[in-house]
Design a protein around this motif. Structure first.
Motif, short mmCIF file in Angstrom:
data_model
loop_
_atom_site.label_atom_id
_atom_site.label_comp_id
_atom_site.label_asym_id
_atom_site.label_seq_id
_atom_site.Cartn_x
_atom_site.Cartn_y
_atom_site.Cartn_z
N PRO A 169 124.05 9.50 67.56
CA PRO A 169 123.53 10.65 68.31
C PRO A 169 122.39 11.34 67.57
CG PRO A 169 125.93 10.72 68.19
CD PRO A 169 125.47 9.65 67.23
N LEU A 170 121.51 11.94 68.35
CA LEU A 170 120.34 12.62 67.81
C LEU A 170 120.72 13.71 66.81
CD1 LEU A 170 117.24 12.49 68.35
CD2 LEU A 170 117.58 14.36 69.96
N ALA A 171 121.86 14.35 67.01
CA ALA A 171 122.28 15.44 66.13
C ALA A 171 122.44 15.00 64.68
CB ALA A 171 123.59 16.05 66.64
N ASP A 172 122.64 13.69 64.44
CA ASP A 172 122.76 13.20 63.07
C ASP A 172 121.50 13.50 62.25
OD1 ASP A 172 125.22 12.25 63.82
OD2 ASP A 172 124.86 10.18 63.21
N LEU A 173 120.34 13.58 62.92
CA LEU A 173 119.10 13.84 62.19
C LEU A 173 119.17 15.18 61.46
CD1 LEU A 173 116.36 12.73 64.76
CD2 LEU A 173 117.60 11.33 63.11
N GLY A 174 119.80 16.15 62.09
CA GLY A 174 119.85 17.48 61.50
C GLY A 174 120.72 17.57 60.26
N ARG A 175 121.53 16.54 60.01
CA ARG A 175 122.43 16.58 58.86
C ARG A 175 122.03 15.60 57.76
NH1 ARG A 175 126.04 16.75 63.35
NH2 ARG A 175 126.57 14.53 63.12
N ALA A 176 120.89 14.95 57.91
CA ALA A 176 120.48 13.94 56.94
C ALA A 176 120.01 14.58 55.64
CB ALA A 176 119.37 13.07 57.52
N GLY A 177 120.43 13.97 54.53
CA GLY A 177 119.93 14.42 53.23
C GLY A 177 118.49 14.01 53.02
N GLY A 203 118.88 22.80 55.92
CA GLY A 203 120.12 22.43 55.25
C GLY A 203 119.90 21.81 53.89
N GLY A 204 118.67 21.80 53.42
CA GLY A 204 118.38 21.26 52.10
C GLY A 204 117.93 19.82 52.10
N GLY A 205 117.75 19.22 53.28
CA GLY A 205 117.33 17.83 53.36
C GLY A 205 115.85 17.67 53.08
N GLY A 298 122.26 10.66 49.71
CA GLY A 298 123.52 10.84 50.44
C GLY A 298 123.40 10.28 51.84
N ARG A 299 123.42 11.16 52.83
CA ARG A 299 123.18 10.73 54.21
C ARG A 299 121.68 10.49 54.38
NH1 ARG A 299 126.92 14.50 58.20
NH2 ARG A 299 128.93 13.67 57.53
N VAL A 300 121.31 9.26 54.72
CA VAL A 300 119.90 8.87 54.77
C VAL A 300 119.64 8.16 56.09
CG1 VAL A 300 118.13 7.41 53.72
CG2 VAL A 300 119.73 8.67 52.26
N ILE A 301 118.56 8.55 56.75
CA ILE A 301 118.16 7.93 58.01
C ILE A 301 116.70 7.48 57.90
CG2 ILE A 301 117.71 8.32 60.46
CD1 ILE A 301 120.09 10.23 60.49
#
Length: 734
Positions: A169-177, A203-205, A298-301
């Motif tokens: 989902p697109l929302a994952d982009l907002g949580r990527a490190g 969020g610090g990404g 961490g979380r990387v896209i």
């Protein structure tokens, strides 16, 4: 622009509302249309992709519903004057059927071709593919999505066994490190997506953008890599080289979930950072900083878009970034992965259900015997009657009117006169046809060349489904019916199929033209039977078409069998694959396995190779193209909206000030950009944000400002994608 409302007026309508989606890009932002006393207003709607926001194109989308240039009746080319004149539907469709029979009778079934569009609903894309293969029985069908998504699609299929733009989902982009955007400028191409990037950075990404221009998106990045156009593959290989050297490769993931890594490891060993810097111009320090952010984020896209894909090596370029993502263990991991930003409104669904030359519904291969049997069973025809694979879009367009090529073309939802590379040549091919039919809502540059123009319904006047960049199937809902003499594409396809069937049944079709004609009473009965059978085979009700699409896609890669309109209405869309109505859909792919036979992702070694056309003394500069915020695709719609025309009313050529000084060009001066294929004329716009060896022009305008008069028609050997993003030019003050 994220608030306010724009309106169009039409008197005498009953107040009503429709919750629907924007007609433009693949973000498919949710919106509500309200018609009150003839006034159609666009209102914000909370939806997961845009959360109430719209760009200026979305806010003004209702302006076209009653635009004075809208087509409201069929048009026929007058054989005496050469002009287009109004005609009845019976006359227009009769002309098409007569022309098709004449062409196929003399040159065979494949003498007629169909060209579709990435903005058509799933139902229309499905019906168009079926129409080509069943009613026309031609192998020649492709669509303008070949110019948009084909390289990423091919790379995704060979690596993952599945092509879905975003497998999360697109929302994952907002949580990527760490978020790496390669050749993407969503600040102008899909502005509401920028909310997720803002959330990511708040969020610090870290946001890293790879683009030869300092775009509106790149200005918001923590790090901007500015490579020479056409060198993205070298950059990707260098990033993987660094990740290997620094120990950031996820060895357990590679061993457990992939195959082919050793060959890739050997291939990138030669791509030390200094070599990539020499080739691309990206400093070693920036390559190392990017690799570190990816390897430790961490979380990387990783996301690619047209800047990386629209090349004669586009599939390999995307594959290099997929290799990087797999080596880091990203795909299938919560909040991480590789994805592609789909461009056109239904760029995803439009390529899943039969518009592509080599595909059948459900993302099945047309040369797969089992796929042919399944789909033929749904369509009620023998599998042997289905034609084989056709050719990709550019090859199809370039063969029009040539010896052995198609002599007739039916175009739905596309404007290749503006959008095709080496466009002057394609325009000439269209002029050489015996029959050109265009279905559109406005007189596009392609429609202006047609023998028959058919007026079609707009997005607010028909029901259907779209599949956005996440693989989320959405509902498009009609606010009101189309004007009295305007039809939907499904109705046009159904009527043409019925007329073609009736003509064959009565002995006037191309395959039985030598058969003696039956008596009048018998002929009328045969025609009625054929029309009735065709109406059953080609329904015009989108709900009925979607129900058939579900059956045809069942068991395929893009399985819609469990997706009903009611289920979509009960949720914020449904993600494919979704095999059963009572089973779950799939917002995230690859959690347990990939779509390959053994469930493992495939690495593929790829190496940089030069652009198809390199600079020289006669053409010393690199030319690249793209979009601007207030215009869309070939501009057929957006160039007619007053507010958008005021925001971006003409084309331009972007030059670095140092280059402009050498050329004696000031800001606003008209310049001529010349390649080996053609030239464009437009005002200069000076910007220090572009490389001094590169010039840029948007591709939304026709005529003298047509950027695709210049672009190269070299294609990727796997995807058929033309090399829009780089060619050699010279620039002069005009």
């Amino acid at each position: 622009m994220t608030d306010g409302a724009w309106s169009a007026t039409r008197p005498g309508r009953t107040p009503r509302e429709a919750a629907t989606h924007c007609p433009y890009c693949a973000l498919q932002c949710g919106m509500t249309l309200r018609e009150d006393d003839g006034r159609v207003t666009v209102l914000p709607r909370q939806f997961p992709t845009n959360r109430g926001g719209l760009c200026q194109k979305g806010w003004t989308s209702a302006d076209l519903l009653d635009h004075p240039e809208r087509l409201t009746s069929p048009l026929l080319r007058d054989p005496v004057t050469g002009d287009l004149r109004p005609a009845s539907w019976d006359e227009a469709l009769g002309r098409i059927v007569t022309g098709i029979h004449a062409v196929q009778g003399s040159a065979g079934r494949d003498a007629v071709a169909v060209f579709g569009g990435g903005g058509l609903t799933n139902e229309k894309a499905y019906a168009l593919g079926k129409f080509a293969r069943v009613a026309l029985r031609t192998r020649h069908i492709d669509y303008n999505g070949r110019f948009c998504m084909s390289s990423a699609a091919a790379a995704g299929m060979r690596a993952f066994g599945v092509d879905r733009g975003l497998p999360f989902p697109l929302a994952d982009l907002g949580r990527a490190g760490t978020l790496l955007l390669v050749g993407a400028n969503p600040a102008e191409t899909m502005p509401p997506l920028m909310r997720w990037l803002t959330e990511q950075r708040q969020g610090g990404g870290k946001l890293i953008v790879v683009d030869p221009r300092l775009t509106a998106t790149a200005r918001q990045a923590d790090l901007h890599l500015q490579p020479l156009p056409g060198t993205d593959l070298a950059v990707a290989n260098a990033l993987l080289h660094i990740a290997l050297t620094e120990g950031w490769v996820d060895k357990a993931y590679v061993a457990d979930r992939t195959t082919g890594f050793e060959a890739v490891r050997r291939s990138v060993a030669a791509w030390w950072p200094a070599r990539a810097e020499q080739l691309s111009g990206v400093p070693v320090a920036d390559l190392e900083a990017t690799a570190r952010a990816l390897g430790t984020g961490g979380r990387v896209i990783i996301l690619t878009a047209r800047g990386a894909e629209q090349h004669a090596k586009g599939v390999d370029t995307v594959t290099a970034y997929v290799n990087l993502a797999l080596a880091l263990g990203l795909p299938g991991r919560e909040g991480s992965g590789y994805g592609c930003l789909t461009g056109q409104g239904n760029g995803q669904g439009g390529r899943e259900h039969g518009q592509k030359a080599d595909q059948l519904p459900g993302y099945r291969r047309i040369d797969d015997p089992a796929a042919r049997e399944h789909v033929a069973g749904v369509w009620g025809v023998p599998a042997d009657d289905l034609p084989g694979p056709g050719v990709p879009a550019l090859q199809l367009l370039d063969s029009l009117g040539t010896p052995g090529g198609p002599r007739a073309l039916l175009v739905f939802g596309s404007n290749p006169v503006v959008s095709a590379p080496r466009a002057s040549r394609i325009e000439g091919r269209l002029r050489d046809l015996d029959l050109l039919v265009v279905a559109d809502l406005l007189l596009s540059e392609t429609a202006a060349l047609a023998d028959v123009v058919l007026p079609t319904a707009q997005w607010a006047e028909e029901d259907g489904t779209m599949t956005n960049l996440e693989g989320r199937v959405l509902r498009r809902r009609a606010l009101r019916p189309p004007p009295p003499d305007v039809r939907t594409d499904l109705a046009i396809i159904a009527d043409l199929a019925a007329r073609l069937a009736a003509a064959e049944e009565t002995g006037t079709g191309p395959t039985v033209a030598a058969t003696p004609s039956p008596a009048r009473g018998t002929a009328e009965a045969a025609s009625a039977r054929a029309r009735s059978a065709a109406a059953t085979r080609f329904p015009s009700d989108p709900a009925v078409v979607f129900a058939e699409l579900r059956r045809a896609s069942a068991g395929g890669v893009a399985d819609y069998a469990g997706i009903s309109w009611d289920r979509i209405d009960a949720a914020d869309g449904v993600f494919w694959p979704c095999p059963t109505e009572d089973g779950p859909d799939t917002p995230r792919l690859f959690a347990d396995r990939f779509g390959t036979p053994d469930g493992r992702a495939r690495f593929h070694p790829v190496d940089h190779r030069p652009a198809a056309e390199e600079v020289c003394d006669a053409y010393p500069l690199h030319f690249t193209t793209g979009r601007v915020l207030a215009q869309y695709q070939s501009g057929t719609q957006t160039r007619r909206v007053d507010a958008l025309r005021r925001a971006a009313g003409e084309a331009f050529v972007e030059l670095h000030p140092d280059l402009a000084a050498r050329l004696g060009v000031d800001d606003g001066d008209r310049v001529r950009v010349t390649s080996r294929r053609g030239e464009l004329h437009a005002p200069a716009r000076l910007s220090p944000g572009i490389r001094p060896d590169t010039v840029f022009a948007p591709f939304h305008w026709p005529g003298a400002a047509r950027a695709n008069s210049v672009t190269n028609d070299a294609v990727d050997p796997i995807s058929g994608m033309p090399e829009f993003k780089i060619c050699a030019v010279r620039v002069e003050k005009a």
